[in-house]
Design a protein around this motif. Sequence first.
Motif, PDB file in Angstrom:
ATOM      1  N   LEU A 162      32.919  45.076  39.722  1.00 26.23           N
ATOM      2  CA  LEU A 162      33.021  43.614  39.712  1.00 26.23           C
ATOM      3  C   LEU A 162      31.685  42.973  39.328  1.00 26.23           C
ATOM      4  N   ALA A 163      30.592  43.518  39.850  1.00 28.17           N
ATOM      5  CA  ALA A 163      29.267  42.994  39.509  1.00 28.17           C
ATOM      6  C   ALA A 163      28.971  43.202  38.026  1.00 28.17           C
ATOM      7  N   ASP A 164      29.363  44.356  37.495  1.00 26.73           N
ATOM      8  CA  ASP A 164      29.171  44.641  36.069  1.00 26.73           C
ATOM      9  C   ASP A 164      30.002  43.686  35.217  1.00 26.73           C
ATOM     10  N   ALA A 179      27.068  37.136  30.013  1.00 29.23           N
ATOM     11  CA  ALA A 179      26.408  37.385  28.731  1.00 29.23           C
ATOM     12  C   ALA A 179      27.379  37.249  27.556  1.00 29.23           C
ATOM     13  N   ASN A 180      28.567  36.757  27.805  1.00 27.58           N
ATOM     14  CA  ASN A 180      29.607  36.608  26.780  1.00 27.58           C
ATOM     15  C   ASN A 180      29.971  37.931  26.102  1.00 27.58           C
ATOM     16  N   LYS A 181      29.914  39.022  26.865  1.00 25.94           N
ATOM     17  CA  LYS A 181      30.294  40.337  26.337  1.00 25.94           C
ATOM     18  C   LYS A 181      31.687  40.745  26.817  1.00 25.94           C
ATOM     19  N   MET A 182      32.291  39.886  27.638  1.00 28.05           N
ATOM     20  CA  MET A 182      33.657  40.111  28.101  1.00 28.05           C
ATOM     21  C   MET A 182      34.342  38.754  28.148  1.00 28.05           C
ATOM     22  N   GLY A 183      35.553  38.716  27.653  1.00 30.65           N
ATOM     23  CA  GLY A 183      36.299  37.468  27.674  1.00 30.65           C
ATOM     24  C   GLY A 183      36.604  37.019  29.095  1.00 30.65           C
ATOM     25  N   LEU A 184      36.607  35.724  29.304  1.00 29.10           N
ATOM     26  CA  LEU A 184      36.888  35.189  30.629  1.00 29.10           C
ATOM     27  C   LEU A 184      38.293  35.546  31.102  1.00 29.10           C
ATOM     28  N   ASN A 185      39.253  35.572  30.195  1.00 32.96           N
ATOM     29  CA  ASN A 185      40.623  35.939  30.573  1.00 32.96           C
ATOM     30  C   ASN A 185      40.693  37.373  31.090  1.00 32.96           C
ATOM     31  N   VAL A 186      39.996  38.279  30.420  1.00 37.32           N
ATOM     32  CA  VAL A 186      39.969  39.678  30.858  1.00 37.32           C
ATOM     33  C   VAL A 186      39.272  39.769  32.214  1.00 37.32           C
ATOM     34  N   LYS A 239      38.964  37.488  34.466  1.00 33.41           N
ATOM     35  CA  LYS A 239      39.815  36.859  35.480  1.00 33.41           C
ATOM     36  C   LYS A 239      40.909  37.817  35.935  1.00 33.41           C
ATOM     37  N   GLU A 240      41.522  38.510  34.999  1.00 34.06           N
ATOM     38  CA  GLU A 240      42.586  39.454  35.347  1.00 34.06           C
ATOM     39  C   GLU A 240      42.042  40.646  36.124  1.00 34.06           C
ATOM     40  N   LEU A 241      40.863  41.127  35.750  1.00 35.71           N
ATOM     41  CA  LEU A 241      40.252  42.234  36.492  1.00 35.71           C
ATOM     42  C   LEU A 241      39.913  41.804  37.918  1.00 35.71           C
ATOM     43  N   ALA A 242      39.380  40.596  38.077  1.00 42.20           N
ATOM     44  CA  ALA A 242      39.061  40.079  39.403  1.00 42.20           C
ATOM     45  C   ALA A 242      40.339  39.881  40.222  1.00 42.20           C
ATOM     46  N   ASN A 243      41.390  39.415  39.579  1.00 40.18           N
ATOM     47  CA  ASN A 243      42.671  39.231  40.257  1.00 40.18           C
ATOM     48  C   ASN A 243      43.206  40.573  40.764  1.00 40.18           C
TER      49      ASN A 243
END
Length: 67
Positions: A11-13, A20-27, A29-33
């Motif tokens: 989660l920290a990664d 750093a804009n190296k991962m989309g916010l949607n992705v 968000k789904e991983l955090a969910n």
Amino acid sequence: MQNITELRASLADNYTKMKANKMGLNVGKELANTAGKIINSLKVELEYNSMMDIKEEIDFLKKSPKV
């Protein structure tokens, strides 16, 4: 991911990557969910064990052995 320590590190990664804009916010968000659902299922298991007076360890909550 084998335990809560690895989940927290992941989660920290993910946070760092999103910042750093190296991962989309949607992705992210789904991983955090999904992580939240894993944590909630652990809470249910802990509560059940407490109510049933079960003194069994939950493997996922054990820390990784230090290497």
